[in-house]
Design an enzyme around this catalytic site. Structure first.
Site, PDB file in Angstrom:
ATOM      1  N   ARG A  23       0.822  -1.198   0.000  1.00 11.74           N
ATOM      2  CA  ARG A  23       0.000   0.000   0.000  1.00 11.74           C
ATOM      3  C   ARG A  23       0.860   1.252   0.000  1.00 11.74           C
ATOM      4  O   ARG A  23       1.596   1.463  -0.932  1.00 11.74           O
ATOM      5  CB  ARG A  23      -0.990  -0.038   1.175  1.00 11.74           C
ATOM      6  CG  ARG A  23      -2.156  -0.944   0.881  1.00 11.74           C
ATOM      7  CD  ARG A  23      -2.421  -1.859   2.043  1.00 11.74           C
ATOM      8  NE  ARG A  23      -3.663  -1.496   2.706  1.00 11.74           N
ATOM      9  CZ  ARG A  23      -3.730  -1.123   3.989  1.00 11.74           C
ATOM     10  NH1 ARG A  23      -2.658  -1.004   4.708  1.00 11.74           N
ATOM     11  NH2 ARG A  23      -4.879  -0.870   4.546  1.00 11.74           N
ATOM     12  N   THR A  24       0.738   2.029   1.066  1.00 15.17           N
ATOM     13  CA  THR A  24       1.479   3.287   1.173  1.00 15.17           C
ATOM     14  C   THR A  24       2.825   3.254   0.471  1.00 15.17           C
ATOM     15  O   THR A  24       3.590   2.332   0.624  1.00 15.17           O
ATOM     16  CB  THR A  24       1.715   3.570   2.661  1.00 15.17           C
ATOM     17  OG1 THR A  24       0.450   3.719   3.259  1.00 15.17           O
ATOM     18  CG2 THR A  24       2.512   4.815   2.840  1.00 15.17           C
ATOM     19  N   GLN A  25       3.111   4.322  -0.317  1.00 18.64           N
ATOM     20  CA  GLN A  25       4.308   4.278  -1.143  1.00 18.64           C
ATOM     21  C   GLN A  25       5.138   5.528  -1.015  1.00 18.64           C
ATOM     22  O   GLN A  25       4.910   6.366  -0.182  1.00 18.64           O
ATOM     23  CB  GLN A  25       3.915   4.183  -2.616  1.00 18.64           C
ATOM     24  CG  GLN A  25       2.679   3.436  -2.935  1.00 18.64           C
ATOM     25  CD  GLN A  25       1.799   4.229  -3.890  1.00 18.64           C
ATOM     26  OE1 GLN A  25       2.157   5.311  -4.346  1.00 18.64           O
ATOM     27  NE2 GLN A  25       0.640   3.689  -4.191  1.00 18.64           N
TER      28      GLN A  25
END
Lengths: 193, 250, 264
Positions: free
Chosen positions: C40-42
């Site tokens: 997810r979060t990148q």
């Protein structure tokens, strides 16, 4: 939480027509616990200068004594009473001396400057905790209720208020602002010069 | 302690909103500045929206959540209208907003809502909410960046706190429309002076009960003809107007 | 059946836990995949810098340079960051370029679908912006954003449209908009030149202020390039220019002594 909020308390000063007013609450707390409803934060420096010291209570006591000493030395050396603007700079340098380990106080000053004609001119000033001075023309605020004081003062203040009206204005400003602040209140004091 | 960087799904877009309830009218206002950090994104981004002829919703906090939330509320109101052949009453809209907000209790809409309008009994009403749906009906409320500046001023001017009435008189229970509008305008000009995230423009929505005589409003309207616009849709019901003003741009 | 002894219960302590209830028996988590679950979060990898756009007399003008950076490396110097969407809209992107390429393909599919409908309705800039807002907000709400700041500009039915949408789903509209460093450096210049004069600003003036802004950005933004394109959307449609070169002047450099105040 911030050290500036540990004991709580707020001060406001305003300019009127031929007069100034300075007011504070009387609360001293230990975080959320209220301890005293009689804690003085405004001190007379001369007959024509009053100094408000909101912030950490131990520094209130220390600084008030420090300034008493420094102003006495000034009076002895200069053989005259200190003027408000000079006192403001004295406050500034005293705080900046402790630039990297400051007093947790944001002083507010109100006074009357003696002009050559013998007339008195209203004077207010404030400082941050490391001595940056603010010479406002209308009003100055400090303490845990500072943002509330800004809001009410900006709404209620107008230039040219006579002493009786200035008293009402600064009182309403202080009371309504501290009533929205959990860390200020528990009594109030107003000085009009 | 290992460090991780992660994506923060929220930001703050500044601005301030305010609503005041009169006896048979309600006033809901918001500035039009949208900012992020020290930048102004735009000088005109509305934060106050007409839901129905009798309900106005102001949203403030994270603008993306605010705009999406208004959209979803409007959608629910439209479904209600189709299902019940009438507009949703104000207190029902308030309860609906609570359930919609609480549904995202563990990933909230980061918005402070203020709902204003006319109740079923014709009185002016203001409902204020926290981001997860706690709500209450009040006479007045300020929210947003300058809440701490405006709310104490309102306490003094609307509720007459710390004021003693002249001997033999009492404080009025409700204020007149011109008085309320002055207080709203002064609140915003004060907030603009002392808070960097407030300014550019002001939109004031005024909702009037069905039975209210609009004489005093017509005098105000005559003086500000190009600043006032009517948004009422239905005939013979509540009436709703918007008044636009400039605020300092610095 | 669990064959791994270390996953079996540990000895109990009769003094405080006679029935071995604590800690609660955990079943082993033996799922393994290359991404440790879902990615997810990148962070953005190959990125584009500022995009600028203004409203002018005949429509919208948008500008962006041709650089896609790989951190501090100026990796790809012939990238087009302005994308025409149908006949009425131009999309400018800053931020992650792979996410932009994904968005481009989504929009191309959208335009093709619309074309096959043949119902005389065409998607205008307002619809494209709305679509992208919902897309971006939806992705941020799954904590898996498309890491971009997008400008959508267009002209349809006599009306100009210019709006912004970013990785958080934040949207806004104004007559001048800039992303990234442009919002700090170019926006004041654009506002001064355009605000209040949107209906009289000529094409030449519009191009001039965009080019001046790109020039200042090239001097001051360390992740910019002096090769750029300008897109124009008017009633006659979308046109994206060929790449052009900024005319910089570095001759002041020869006169520099010291690090700031020194003049000798």
């Amino acid at each position: 939480m911030s050290i500036m909020e540990y004991n709580g308390g707020s001060v406001v000063a305003m300019v009127g027509k031929g007069c100034v007013a300075i007011a504070s609450d009387l609360r001293l707390g230990n975080q959320a616990l209220g301890i005293s409803s009689n804690f003085q934060k405004i001190f007379p420096i001369t007959d024509h200068i009053y100094l408000g010291l909101p912030g950490l209570a131990t520094d209130v006591t220390t600084l008030k004594e420090q300034f008493r000493y420094r102003v006495n030395m000034y009076t002895i050396k200069e053989e005259r009473e200190i003027e408000p603007e000079a006192f403001a700079h004295l406050v500034s340098s005293t705080l900046y001396e402790r630039r990297f380990g400051p007093f947790f106080i944001e002083p507010v000053m109100a006074g009357l400057t003696k002009k050559p004609s013998g007339e008195y001119k209203p004077f207010i000033a404030a400082s941050d905790l490391i001595g940056c001075l603010n010479f406002a023309k209308d009003f100055v605020v400090a303490g845990t209720a500072s943002s509330k004081l800004f809001g009410v003062a900006e709404g209620l203040w107008e230039p040219g208020l006579e002493p009786e009206d200035l008293f009402e204005t600064i009182s309403q400003t202080l009371l309504n602002a501290v009533d929205r602040d959990a860390y200020s209140g528990w009594g109030a004091v107003v000085h009009v010069m | 302690m290992p460090q991780t960087r992660s994506f923060d799904p929220y930001t703050e877009n500044g601005g301030t909103i305010l609503a005041i309830a009169g006896q048979d009218f309600s006033v809901i206002a918001g500035d039009t500045r949208q900012s992020e950090g020290y930048s102004i994104q735009t000088r005109y981004a509305p934060k106050v929206f007409r839901l129905t002829d009798r309900a106005v919703l102001a949203v403030n906090g994270f603008a993306a959540d605010g705009n999406m939330f208004v959209k979803k509320v409007k959608q629910r109101l439209e479904w209600y209208r189709h299902a019940h052949a009438k507009d949703m009453p104000l207190r029902a809209i308030a309860r609906l907003i609570q359930t919609m907000l609480y549904a995202k209790r563990f990933f909230p809409y980061y918005v402070y809502n203020i709902l204003g309008g006319i109740e079923e009994d014709g009185t002016g009403a203001v409902y204020s909410f926290d981001p997860v749906g706690s709500y209450e009906r009040e006479a007045c409320r300020a929210a947003g960046a300058a809440q701490s500046l405006v709310q104490p001023f309102l306490d003094n001017q609307i509720y007459f706190k710390n004021q003693v009435p002249a001997p033999g008189t009492t404080h009025p229970a409700y204020l007149s429309l011109p008085d309320v509008l002055s207080i709203v305008i002064d609140s915003f000009t004060s907030a603009t002076e002392r808070h960097i995230e407030v300014g550019d423009g002001l939109e004031i929505y005024i909702v009037f009960a069905k039975t209210r005589d609009l004489q005093d409003f017509e005098t105000i309207r005559a003086k500000n003809v190009h600043l006032i616009q009517e948004l009422t849709v239905a005939e013979d019901g509540e009436r709703i107007f918007v008044l636009r003003r400039d605020l300092k741009k610095d | 059946m669990d064959h791994f002894p270390t996953n079996w219960g540990r000895p109990r302590n009769d003094a405080f836990d006679a029935y071995g209830t604590y800690p609660i028996q955990q079943r082993p988590n033996n799922i393994k995949d290359n991404f440790n679950g879902v990615q997810r979060t990148q962070q953005p990898i190959v990125t584009g810098t500022s995009v600028l756009a203004i409203k002018y007399k005949d429509g919208i003008m948008m500008a962006a340079d041709n650089l896609a950076s790989y951190g501090s490396l100026a990796r790809f110097k012939d990238v087009q960051r302005l994308h025409a969407v149908g006949n009425h809209t131009v999309l400018g992107a800053s931020g992650d370029m792979s996410d932009f390429q994904y968005i481009q393909s989504l929009l191309d599919d959208l335009i093709i679908e619309e074309f096959t409908e043949q119902d005389e309705h065409t998607l205008g800039p307002a619809e494209i912006h709305e679509y992208l807002s919902q897309l971006m907000y939806g992705r941020r709400s799954k904590l898996n954003p498309l890491w971009n700041s997008l400008l959508v500009g267009g002209y349809k039915d006599g009306k100009r449209f210019l709006a912004y949408v970013d990785l958080l789903g934040t949207t806004y509209s104004a007559s001048t908009i800039a992303t990234g460093y442009g919002s700090y450096i170019a926006q004041p210049l654009l506002r001064k030149a355009v605000e209040g004069r949107e209906d009289t600003l000529t094409e030449r003036e519009a191009q001039a202020i965009l080019e001046e802004s790109l020039l200042v950005l090239f001097y001051r933004d360390a992740r910019s390039l002096d090769k750029y394109q300008i897109a124009k959307v008017t009633e006659s449609g979308v046109s994206i220019s060929e790449s052009m070169a900024l005319r910089t002047s570095w001759s002041f450099a020869e006169g520099i002594r010291g690090y700031g105040a020194q003049t000798q």
